[in-house]
Scaffold this motif. Sequence first.
Motif, PDB file in Angstrom:
ATOM      1  N   PRO A   1     -27.442 -28.758  19.432  1.00 17.90           N
ATOM      2  CA  PRO A   1     -27.777 -28.878  20.490  1.00 17.90           C
ATOM      3  C   PRO A   1     -25.299 -28.651  21.185  1.00 17.90           C
ATOM      4  O   PRO A   1     -25.193 -28.970  20.898  1.00 17.90           O
ATOM      5  CB  PRO A   1     -28.147 -29.860  20.886  1.00 17.90           C
ATOM      6  N   ALA A   2     -25.841 -28.626  22.577  1.00 19.26           N
ATOM      7  CA  ALA A   2     -24.672 -28.224  23.907  1.00 19.26           C
ATOM      8  C   ALA A   2     -23.848 -29.642  23.698  1.00 19.26           C
ATOM      9  O   ALA A   2     -25.073 -30.732  23.617  1.00 19.26           O
ATOM     10  CB  ALA A   2     -25.226 -27.583  25.127  1.00 19.26           C
ATOM     11  N   GLY A   3     -22.558 -30.114  23.311  1.00 18.03           N
ATOM     12  CA  GLY A   3     -22.010 -31.240  23.709  1.00 18.03           C
ATOM     13  C   GLY A   3     -21.530 -31.970  21.834  1.00 18.03           C
ATOM     14  O   GLY A   3     -20.916 -32.834  22.205  1.00 18.03           O
ATOM     15  N   SER A   4     -22.134 -31.254  21.293  1.00 16.29           N
ATOM     16  CA  SER A   4     -21.588 -31.958  20.029  1.00 16.29           C
ATOM     17  C   SER A   4     -20.150 -31.449  19.588  1.00 16.29           C
ATOM     18  O   SER A   4     -20.053 -30.328  20.259  1.00 16.29           O
ATOM     19  CB  SER A   4     -23.050 -31.231  18.561  1.00 16.29           C
ATOM     20  N   THR A   5     -19.672 -32.720  19.087  1.00 17.26           N
ATOM     21  CA  THR A   5     -17.900 -32.467  19.167  1.00 17.26           C
ATOM     22  C   THR A   5     -17.911 -31.501  18.277  1.00 17.26           C
ATOM     23  O   THR A   5     -16.971 -30.490  18.449  1.00 17.26           O
ATOM     24  CB  THR A   5     -17.335 -34.009  18.464  1.00 17.26           C
ATOM     25  N   VAL A   6     -18.688 -31.268  17.100  1.00 18.10           N
ATOM     26  CA  VAL A   6     -18.118 -30.621  16.295  1.00 18.10           C
ATOM     27  C   VAL A   6     -19.138 -29.741  15.035  1.00 18.10           C
ATOM     28  O   VAL A   6     -20.175 -30.258  14.458  1.00 18.10           O
ATOM     29  CB  VAL A   6     -17.254 -31.050  14.762  1.00 18.10           C
ATOM     30  N   LEU A   7     -19.334 -28.144  14.723  1.00 17.16           N
ATOM     31  CA  LEU A   7     -20.329 -27.994  14.749  1.00 17.16           C
ATOM     32  C   LEU A   7     -20.266 -28.067  13.665  1.00 17.16           C
ATOM     33  O   LEU A   7     -21.243 -27.983  12.864  1.00 17.16           O
ATOM     34  CB  LEU A   7     -20.345 -26.126  15.204  1.00 17.16           C
ATOM     35  N   SER A   8     -19.428 -27.771  12.580  1.00 21.75           N
ATOM     36  CA  SER A   8     -19.337 -28.365  11.246  1.00 21.75           C
ATOM     37  C   SER A   8     -20.025 -29.453  10.619  1.00 21.75           C
ATOM     38  O   SER A   8     -20.539 -29.747   9.722  1.00 21.75           O
ATOM     39  CB  SER A   8     -17.801 -27.803  10.475  1.00 21.75           C
ATOM     40  N   ASP A   9     -20.096 -30.357  11.628  1.00 24.15           N
ATOM     41  CA  ASP A   9     -20.911 -31.578  10.956  1.00 24.15           C
ATOM     42  C   ASP A   9     -22.154 -31.657  11.386  1.00 24.15           C
ATOM     43  O   ASP A   9     -23.354 -32.425   9.623  1.00 24.15           O
ATOM     44  CB  ASP A   9     -20.135 -33.094  11.846  1.00 24.15           C
ATOM     45  N   ALA A  10     -22.689 -31.288  12.190  1.00 28.38           N
ATOM     46  CA  ALA A  10     -24.154 -30.775  11.115  1.00 28.38           C
ATOM     47  C   ALA A  10     -24.462 -30.165  10.402  1.00 28.38           C
ATOM     48  O   ALA A  10     -25.514 -29.768   9.846  1.00 28.38           O
ATOM     49  CB  ALA A  10     -24.581 -29.576  12.914  1.00 28.38           C
ATOM     50  N   LEU A  11     -23.578 -29.023  10.368  1.00 33.75           N
ATOM     51  CA  LEU A  11     -23.823 -27.660   8.743  1.00 33.75           C
ATOM     52  C   LEU A  11     -23.770 -28.774   7.718  1.00 33.75           C
ATOM     53  O   LEU A  11     -24.794 -28.665   6.994  1.00 33.75           O
ATOM     54  CB  LEU A  11     -23.279 -26.836   8.950  1.00 33.75           C
ATOM     55  N   LEU A  12     -22.888 -29.493   7.542  1.00 31.87           N
ATOM     56  CA  LEU A  12     -23.173 -30.727   6.478  1.00 31.87           C
ATOM     57  C   LEU A  12     -24.939 -31.188   6.149  1.00 31.87           C
ATOM     58  O   LEU A  12     -24.995 -31.327   5.080  1.00 31.87           O
ATOM     59  CB  LEU A  12     -22.045 -32.060   6.293  1.00 31.87           C
ATOM     60  N   SER A  13     -25.105 -31.150   7.155  1.00 31.03           N
ATOM     61  CA  SER A  13     -26.274 -31.789   6.396  1.00 31.03           C
ATOM     62  C   SER A  13     -27.973 -32.032   7.008  1.00 31.03           C
ATOM     63  O   SER A  13     -28.763 -31.747   7.050  1.00 31.03           O
ATOM     64  CB  SER A  13     -27.095 -33.958   7.566  1.00 31.03           C
TER      65      SER A  13
END
Length: 408
Positions: free
Chosen positions: A174-186
């Motif tokens: 979703p929009a507003g997430s700080t870092v896109l790569s953090d979401a990819l890790l999980s």
Amino acid sequence: MVLEATMICIDNSEWMRNGDYVPNRFQSQADAVHLICGAKTQSNPESTVGVLTMAGKGVRVLVTPTTDLGKIFSCMHGVEVGGSADITAAVQVAQLALKHRQNKNQRQRVIVFAGSPITADKALLEVVGKKLKKNSVSLDIVSFGEEDDGKAEKLGAFLAAVNSNDSSHLLHVPAGSTVLSDALLSSPIFTGDGEGGSGFAASAAAGAAAAAAAAGGASGFEFGVDPNLDPELALALRVSMEEERARQEANAKRAAEAASASDSQNAQTRSAADVSMSEAAGVDSSAGVGQDFMDDENTLLKQALAMSMSDGAGHTGGDATMAETSGEDQDLAFALQISMQEAAASASGGTSEMNKVLHDQHFVSSILSSLPGVDPNDPSVRDVLASLQSENEQKPEEKKDKETDSSQ
């Protein structure tokens, strides 16, 4: 370990200028691409990764599938942002690049970053998805930015058309997430078991964790290293930390011992100085006592001389004094007698001199004339001089009479 050839489709449309991801959409997307490329090449040394852009003047392949990460990272710096993304054309070009891969044993995968609205029709997306499925190409979609109704539905239909044995995945950030790569890790895109899904092998987790830490993700482990992924590095860091702690404790102990030794030496120095000062004070006191004793002796000697002179004037002469003096004081009595004789001689000599001066009328007149306010011819002055002369003449006669009486 899964052997794969992967093509990554990045979104470089105008929507990538937005700052709802840190620092902006395009830079956050670039960090995620670096993370995936590092994990892919580390999972298997023969795995390859390629990159293409979906917007601008058209679809453009930046790097064909390669194992050289330097080429991939350098090509991302020259990407221009502008235009709108064409997802269907980009996926077809990516499938064509994978078809011409050098190692035919590599599995084929396409990863699409969709950060802008989808302009393609739903039916066209389903046709492209079925073609990918026919050619055994897996698809992973990372949807971020604005989520309108049409975008989520189109991407869902696209994934359903290409998915086979759950080898394809869709991730919504979703929009507003700080870092896109953090979401990819999980996400399953990153944590696949190697038999399906994203094609990551378990051995690629170490490289992925390192890349995530470089992208800004927090590891949460001691020294920033997961001991389960790299136990040797964690052990080496722990041993190094223990050695450093022991070295600091040893230095602190030596410093404390040096400080205590310095304090004891200073105390000894101060005690020695106190002893020296006390000794000096004793010497000064003894010297003072000796000096007082000498002063007392001198006083007593003066008193004895005065008494001797007074006794000599009242008694008959030096012979009686010498007779009354004990044997131990004969020298002292003799010296006293000599001093008395000298004093008498000086007195008589002084009297004779005084008589001579007074009989010299010319000298007396010159002295009186030199005095201011004194007239030598004044009768009162002459009377005073005459009386003085008569007194000086009578004193020797009286002295002779006394000596005559004492001798008789």
